[in-house]
Scaffold this active site. Structure first.
Site, PDB file in Angstrom:
ATOM      1  N   CYS A 117      48.111  40.515  46.208  1.00 23.26           N
ATOM      2  CA  CYS A 117      48.143  39.323  45.356  1.00 23.26           C
ATOM      3  C   CYS A 117      46.821  39.151  44.599  1.00 23.26           C
ATOM      4  CB  CYS A 117      48.504  38.106  46.209  1.00 23.26           C
ATOM      5  SG  CYS A 117      49.179  36.708  45.324  1.00 23.26           S
ATOM      6  N   HIS A 118      46.143  38.020  44.779  1.00 22.94           N
ATOM      7  CA  HIS A 118      44.877  37.745  44.093  1.00 22.94           C
ATOM      8  C   HIS A 118      43.675  38.412  44.776  1.00 22.94           C
ATOM      9  CE1 HIS A 118      47.348  34.516  42.351  1.00 22.94           C
ATOM     10  NE2 HIS A 118      46.487  34.515  41.355  1.00 22.94           N
TER      11      HIS A 118
END
Length: 184
Positions: A117-118
């Site tokens: 993800c991030h």
């Protein structure tokens, strides 16, 4: 999932999960459970001692005990690093020199870095995506490309020791790829 042979081969392995407050909780708990089920010792590392708090997307969730702070961690003890996402966590951790030092050291040692993800923001800020093919949450695409990486939209991508996934739905494939890398 892990087979009996992979479980046996992962006993004695140790993985560090690097987070600060605001990590996407399932991106820590999913990989942590899969690794522990395969016999891996998993440590939670953070910038400060005590506890870190996860989030379920945009809502505060559970707290987790920090095993070691970044500055005290001996990266030689670890066979891999996992970087969960979460916007707050990822935006905070990316500028911490001690976190950057850890990912650079594990990268130099040729050990797996698994990011979801991030979580890729820490690798961007550490200068570790240039020439690498990886995926992430779609909003990091420009950051990865601008840092010299090749961004693709896939469930899981392995480029050398770098393993990356886009989002919580990708956790099963992410876990499988990480366990395979640790078994190698």
């Amino acid at each position: 999932m892990a087979t009996a042979s992979s479980v046996k081969s992962l006993n004695g392995k140790r993985v560090a999960i690097l987070v600060t407050d605001g990590f996407e909780q399932v991106e820590l708990t999913g990989p942590k459970k899969a690794l522990e089920d395969a016999g891996v010792q998993v440590d939670i590392l953070s910038g400060t001692a005590g506890q870190v708090r996860g989030w379920n997307h945009d809502k505060p969730a559970d707290s987790f005990k920090v095993d070691t702070v970044f500055d005290a961690a001996n990266i030689d003890q670890y066979d891999a690093i996992v970087l969960p996402g979460g916007v707050q966590n990822s935006d905070t951790i990316r500028v911490l020199p001690a976190a950057q030092k850890l990912v650079k050291a594990i990268n130099s040692a040729g050990k797996p870095i698994a990011v979801i993800c991030h979580g890729g923001w820490l690798l961007v800020s550490s200068g570790l995506v240039k020439g690498k093919t990886m995926t992430s949450f779609a909003s990091l695409k420009d950051d990865i490309i601008n840092a010299g990486g090749n961004w693709v939209d896939k469930e899981v991508v392995k480029d050398g020791q770098l393993i990356s996934s886009r989002q919580p739905d990708d956790i099963p494939a992410f876990n499988q790829q990480l366990i395979q890398a640790l078994s190698a």
